[in-house]
Write a protein that holds these residues in place. Structure first.
Motif: not given
Length: 301
Positions: A130, A184-187, A190, A212, A215, A219
């Motif tokens: 994180k 990585g799709e979320k971070k 984005r 990918k 995604v 974003h």
């Protein structure tokens, strides 16, 4: 479609004395074959996917400086710099220096870092995932601010810069292209949409890579960024020979030019702009006329 090459392995016969002449020849052969970019890993130990940590590994930016002196046209970058390895202000200064001295050929490849073994081995802090992603986002913000010539103090959670001065500025304008590595799709994707000029995805096969890209496109839509502005790159493996089929010590069986064009063409069909290839036999000069033909045939795709 354009083709780049990543050089992740330096334990050639006669190393370490053979490393500089072999690497210099690879760089010149790559440029002569029409490759658009040349990349090295930013690691301090060899990574386990290629070999044991005791194999030869060069520091990335000193290596790129050497490669800049061996070439005149090809773009140069790391695939990719771990955000934990260098303070962001110094990283931007390093990439800017490479850009100035290479005549505007630097690329900033960057990611959240993953190789805990080399961090601990050399005493480099390895924060939790994180925090690494938080540091990555702050580093991207700092890079864009410094390349914009904005000397306003930067006060982030992890980094504080009183005066982010960057002189001389990069020759590449508005800045050296930023490529974010990872899928990585979320971070990660984005942040590509928000800050970067290019993404880099592992070769998951055309359908996996397309997913990918979908995604990333979502974003971009949410952030108001044109998806077409993002250069889509894929890192893949390629071994070439006249007849194909020969087993390589690294990289699997060799392909013919036609087979390589088919493989890369499938990636081009889903919107890939650049294929960055790792070549097990890249120290063999006989490979480069074949690679030049692949470059010629995939360019229109």
């Amino acid at each position: 479609m354009r083709i780049g090459q990543q050089v992740p392995y330096f334990s050639w016969p006669g190393a370490p004395e053979s490393i500089a002449p072999t690497l210099g020849r690879i760089a010149r052969d790559s440029e002569d074959a029409g490759l658009s970019s040349l990349w090295v890993m930013d690691h301090f130990f060899q990574i386990e996917m290629i070999g044991p940590p005791e194999l030869d590994m060069l520091e990335g930016y000193a290596t790129l400086a050497f490669l800049a002196g061996q070439t005149s046209r090809i773009s140069l970058g790391t695939l990719v710099t771990g955000v934990t390895y260098r303070h962001p202000g110094l990283l931007v200064k390093t990439v800017t220096t490479l850009d100035v001295l290479s005549g505007g050929r630097a690329l900033l490849g960057i990611g959240a870092a993953w190789n805990e073994q080399e961090h601990r081995g050399l005493g480099v802090p390895f924060p939790p995932m994180k925090e690494r992603f938080e540091r990555l986002e702050e580093t991207l913000q700092i890079a864009l601010q410094m390349w914009a010539g904005d000397e306003t103090a930067y006060a982030g959670q992890h980094y504080q810069l009183e005066r982010p001065l960057n002189v001389p500025q990069s020759i590449s304008r508005p800045h050296p292209p930023i490529m974010l590595g990872g899928s990585g799709e979320k971070k990660t994707l984005r942040m590509v949409a928000q800050y970067a000029d290019a993404c880099n995805i592992f070769d998951l096969g055309p359908e996996g890579v397309r997913a990918k890209y979908d995604v990333l496109a979502a974003h971009c839509e949410r952030l108001g960024r044109p998806y077409e502005d993002i250069t889509k790159t894929v890192i893949t493996q390629l071994s070439l020979s006249e007849r194909g089929g020969e087993e390589r010590e690294r990289g699997g069986p060799a392909m013919t030019v036609a087979q390589a064009v088919d493989k890369l063409g499938a990636l081009a069909e889903i919107g890939t702009d650049v294929a960055i290839v790792g070549m097990a036999d890249n120290n063999d000069p006989a490979v480069y006329p074949l690679l030049a033909e692949v470059v010629r045939q995939v360019e229109p795709l």
